[in-house]
Design a protein around this motif. Structure first.
Motif, PDB file in Angstrom:
ATOM      1  N   VAL A 169      45.163  41.765  33.173  1.00 24.57           N
ATOM      2  CA  VAL A 169      46.451  42.407  33.454  1.00 24.57           C
ATOM      3  C   VAL A 169      46.243  43.679  34.268  1.00 24.57           C
ATOM      4  O   VAL A 169      46.991  43.968  35.213  1.00 24.57           O
ATOM      5  CB  VAL A 169      47.204  42.709  32.139  1.00 24.57           C
ATOM      6  N   SER A 170      45.226  44.442  33.929  1.00 23.64           N
ATOM      7  CA  SER A 170      44.952  45.674  34.663  1.00 23.64           C
ATOM      8  C   SER A 170      44.544  45.379  36.099  1.00 23.64           C
ATOM      9  O   SER A 170      44.940  46.092  37.024  1.00 23.64           O
ATOM     10  CB  SER A 170      43.865  46.484  33.954  1.00 23.64           C
ATOM     11  N   LEU A 171      43.758  44.338  36.307  1.00 26.34           N
ATOM     12  CA  LEU A 171      43.387  43.946  37.668  1.00 26.34           C
ATOM     13  C   LEU A 171      44.620  43.526  38.459  1.00 26.34           C
ATOM     14  O   LEU A 171      44.778  43.897  39.640  1.00 26.34           O
ATOM     15  CB  LEU A 171      42.375  42.806  37.635  1.00 26.34           C
ATOM     16  N   GLU A 172      45.483  42.764  37.821  1.00 31.75           N
ATOM     17  CA  GLU A 172      46.721  42.341  38.487  1.00 31.75           C
ATOM     18  C   GLU A 172      47.569  43.557  38.862  1.00 31.75           C
ATOM     19  O   GLU A 172      48.123  43.622  39.971  1.00 31.75           O
ATOM     20  CB  GLU A 172      47.509  41.410  37.575  1.00 31.75           C
ATOM     21  N   ASN A 173      47.668  44.518  37.953  1.00 31.90           N
ATOM     22  CA  ASN A 173      48.467  45.706  38.224  1.00 31.90           C
ATOM     23  C   ASN A 173      47.833  46.586  39.292  1.00 31.90           C
ATOM     24  O   ASN A 173      48.544  47.234  40.073  1.00 31.90           O
ATOM     25  CB  ASN A 173      48.689  46.506  36.937  1.00 31.90           C
ATOM     26  N   LEU A 174      46.508  46.625  39.331  1.00 36.62           N
ATOM     27  CA  LEU A 174      45.839  47.376  40.397  1.00 36.62           C
ATOM     28  C   LEU A 174      46.266  46.870  41.767  1.00 36.62           C
ATOM     29  O   LEU A 174      46.435  47.648  42.713  1.00 36.62           O
ATOM     30  CB  LEU A 174      44.321  47.249  40.267  1.00 36.62           C
ATOM     31  N   MET A 175      46.438  45.569  41.872  1.00 39.48           N
ATOM     32  CA  MET A 175      46.810  44.974  43.157  1.00 39.48           C
ATOM     33  C   MET A 175      48.221  45.354  43.593  1.00 39.48           C
ATOM     34  O   MET A 175      48.603  45.119  44.742  1.00 39.48           O
ATOM     35  CB  MET A 175      46.687  43.450  43.075  1.00 39.48           C
ATOM     36  N   SER A 176      49.003  45.935  42.686  1.00 41.35           N
ATOM     37  CA  SER A 176      50.354  46.355  43.064  1.00 41.35           C
ATOM     38  C   SER A 176      50.366  47.723  43.731  1.00 41.35           C
ATOM     39  O   SER A 176      51.392  48.138  44.270  1.00 41.35           O
ATOM     40  CB  SER A 176      51.274  46.362  41.831  1.00 41.35           C
ATOM     41  N   PHE A 177      49.224  48.423  43.737  1.00 39.30           N
ATOM     42  CA  PHE A 177      49.137  49.730  44.386  1.00 39.30           C
ATOM     43  C   PHE A 177      48.846  49.521  45.873  1.00 39.30           C
ATOM     44  O   PHE A 177      47.830  48.912  46.219  1.00 39.30           O
ATOM     45  CB  PHE A 177      48.033  50.569  43.753  1.00 39.30           C
ATOM     46  N   PRO A 178      49.699  50.009  46.765  1.00 35.34           N
ATOM     47  CA  PRO A 178      49.506  49.769  48.199  1.00 35.34           C
ATOM     48  C   PRO A 178      48.157  50.227  48.715  1.00 35.34           C
ATOM     49  O   PRO A 178      47.526  49.531  49.519  1.00 35.34           O
ATOM     50  CB  PRO A 178      50.650  50.569  48.848  1.00 35.34           C
ATOM     51  N   PHE A 179      47.684  51.395  48.256  1.00 34.96           N
ATOM     52  CA  PHE A 179      46.409  51.908  48.780  1.00 34.96           C
ATOM     53  C   PHE A 179      45.228  51.097  48.268  1.00 34.96           C
ATOM     54  O   PHE A 179      44.176  51.054  48.908  1.00 34.96           O
ATOM     55  CB  PHE A 179      46.238  53.397  48.457  1.00 34.96           C
ATOM     56  N   VAL A 180      45.366  50.444  47.114  1.00 39.56           N
ATOM     57  CA  VAL A 180      44.314  49.536  46.643  1.00 39.56           C
ATOM     58  C   VAL A 180      44.295  48.286  47.516  1.00 39.56           C
ATOM     59  O   VAL A 180      43.223  47.845  47.966  1.00 39.56           O
ATOM     60  CB  VAL A 180      44.524  49.166  45.159  1.00 39.56           C
ATOM     61  N   ARG A 181      45.457  47.714  47.763  1.00 37.87           N
ATOM     62  CA  ARG A 181      45.526  46.527  48.627  1.00 37.87           C
ATOM     63  C   ARG A 181      44.988  46.847  50.018  1.00 37.87           C
ATOM     64  O   ARG A 181      44.255  46.045  50.603  1.00 37.87           O
ATOM     65  CB  ARG A 181      46.969  46.021  48.731  1.00 37.87           C
ATOM     66  N   ASP A 182      45.339  48.022  50.539  1.00 37.91           N
ATOM     67  CA  ASP A 182      44.874  48.401  51.877  1.00 37.91           C
ATOM     68  C   ASP A 182      43.355  48.527  51.907  1.00 37.91           C
ATOM     69  O   ASP A 182      42.704  48.074  52.858  1.00 37.91           O
ATOM     70  CB  ASP A 182      45.506  49.728  52.307  1.00 37.91           C
ATOM     71  N   GLY A 183      42.784  49.143  50.878  1.00 30.97           N
ATOM     72  CA  GLY A 183      41.337  49.306  50.836  1.00 30.97           C
ATOM     73  C   GLY A 183      40.617  47.974  50.781  1.00 30.97           C
ATOM     74  O   GLY A 183      39.583  47.775  51.436  1.00 30.97           O
ATOM     75  N   ILE A 184      41.161  47.044  50.009  1.00 32.88           N
ATOM     76  CA  ILE A 184      40.560  45.708  49.915  1.00 32.88           C
ATOM     77  C   ILE A 184      40.658  44.985  51.257  1.00 32.88           C
ATOM     78  O   ILE A 184      39.693  44.369  51.724  1.00 32.88           O
ATOM     79  CB  ILE A 184      41.240  44.898  48.805  1.00 32.88           C
ATOM     80  N   ALA A 185      41.832  45.082  51.894  1.00 32.83           N
ATOM     81  CA  ALA A 185      42.033  44.407  53.178  1.00 32.83           C
ATOM     82  C   ALA A 185      41.125  44.975  54.263  1.00 32.83           C
ATOM     83  O   ALA A 185      40.641  44.241  55.132  1.00 32.83           O
ATOM     84  CB  ALA A 185      43.498  44.530  53.603  1.00 32.83           C
ATOM     85  N   GLU A 186      40.860  46.272  54.191  1.00 33.92           N
ATOM     86  CA  GLU A 186      40.021  46.927  55.197  1.00 33.92           C
ATOM     87  C   GLU A 186      38.534  46.786  54.894  1.00 33.92           C
ATOM     88  O   GLU A 186      37.691  47.176  55.708  1.00 33.92           O
ATOM     89  CB  GLU A 186      40.397  48.412  55.273  1.00 33.92           C
ATOM     90  N   GLY A 187      38.210  46.264  53.714  1.00 31.84           N
ATOM     91  CA  GLY A 187      36.813  46.081  53.358  1.00 31.84           C
ATOM     92  C   GLY A 187      36.113  47.330  52.866  1.00 31.84           C
ATOM     93  O   GLY A 187      34.879  47.368  52.798  1.00 31.84           O
ATOM     94  N   THR A 188      36.883  48.359  52.504  1.00 34.98           N
ATOM     95  CA  THR A 188      36.293  49.612  52.020  1.00 34.98           C
ATOM     96  C   THR A 188      36.317  49.720  50.501  1.00 34.98           C
ATOM     97  O   THR A 188      35.770  50.671  49.943  1.00 34.98           O
ATOM     98  CB  THR A 188      37.043  50.824  52.608  1.00 34.98           C
TER      99      THR A 188
END
Length: 216
Positions: A169-188
Motif C-alpha cells: 500500500v505504501s509503494l502504491e501511495n508513493l506512486m501518487s506523488f508527482p515528484f516520485v513518478r518524475d524521478g522514476i521516469a527520469e531514471g534518477t
C-alpha cells in the motif's frame, strides 16, 4: 514546561561514553558531516518499532540513510489539502532536496500497528474507530490492504499478510506523488519494498514481476 525533567542518568552515562570513545575516534568525520551537509544515498521509511534497527541491518554509516519512522511504515496518498503531513514532507524533502537515489519501504514481523489495524477493521478495537484516535486514523491508510486479506481465515496468517500489504500500500501511495513518478521516469530514482523477519534476521523484497515477496 515545569514538568520537563533532565535525562535519566543511564542515558547521560551512555552519551558520555559515546562522546569519549566513538565520537573522539571519528571526530573529523562528524565535523565533516556537520559542515558539508548530508548526502544520503537512500531514504528508508520504516516503523517506529524499537526492534527495527535499520542501520545495523544494512551496516550503514552515519549520513548514509535518510530515515523516517512512523507507525507501521505507512505512506499516505498524495493530497493537496494544505494539512500537516509529516511523512509526505519527509518524502518530498528526500526526493526533491536531498536527491536520494532510492526510497525504501521497510515492513517487519510482529508489527503492533498492523495488528491494531486488523483488530480495528475486524471490529475488535472500537477505541481505534473514534475521531480522536491518532493511531486509528493513521491506520485508515492500510484499510485497502486489509480488504485484500480479510478472507484469510487464520488470524495470524491474515496479520502476517497484512504486514506485507502495509509495504505494498505504501509503494502504491508513493506512486501518487508527482515528484516520485518524475524521478522514476527520469531514471534518477528507484523505489523498493522490503519485509524484515526480526526473529530470523531475514529480509524479503517485493517483486513487482511476480507480485510477491521473495528472499533477498
Amino acid at each position: 514546561m515545569k514538568r520537563v525533567r533532565p535525562l535519566p542518568s543511564y542515558l547521560v552515562q551512555r552519551y558520555q561514553g559515546w562522546k569519549a570513545t566513538k565520537y573522539k575516534d571519528n571526530q573529523a568525520w562528524y565535523r565533516h558531516l556537520a559542515h558539508e551537509g548530508q548526502h544520503p544515498r537512500a531514504m528508508v521509511i520504516c516503523c517506529c518499532d524499537s526492534r527495527v534497527h535499520v542501520t545495523a541491518v544494512f551496516g550503514a554509516d552515519q549520513g548514509e540513510f535518510f530515515l523516517h519512522r512512523n507507525i507501521a511504515n505507512l505512506v499516505p496518498p498524495f493530497t493537496e489539502d494544505g494539512a500537516q503531513h509529516g511523512t509526505s514532507a519527509a518524502v518530498e524533502y528526500a526526493v526533491t532536496a536531498l536527491k536520494v537515489a532510492h526510497v525504501i519501504v521497510l515492513g517487519h514481523s510482529n508489527c503492533g500497528g498492523v495488528r491494531g489495524c486488523e483488530s480495528m477493521c475486524s471490529g475488535e478495537a472500537p477505541e481505534l474507530e473514534g475521531k480522536t484516535s491518532f493511531v486509528g486514523r493513521w491506520m485508515d491508510i492500510l484499510r485497502p490492504g486489509y480488504d485484500r486479506v480479510k478472507d484469510i481465515e487464520d488470524k495470524e496468517k491474515r496479520i502476517a499478510e497484512l504486514e506485507k500489504q502495509a509495504v505494498i500500500v505504501s509503494l502504491e501511495n508513493l506512486m501518487s506523488f508527482p515528484f516520485v513518478r518524475d524521478g522514476i521516469a527520469e531514471g534518477t530514482l528507484t523505489v523498493h519494498g522490503l519485509w524484515h523477519d526480526i526473529g530470523e534476521g531475514e529480509i524479503e523484497h517485493y517483486s513487482a514481476v511476480d507480485d510477491k515477496f521473495v528472499p533477498v
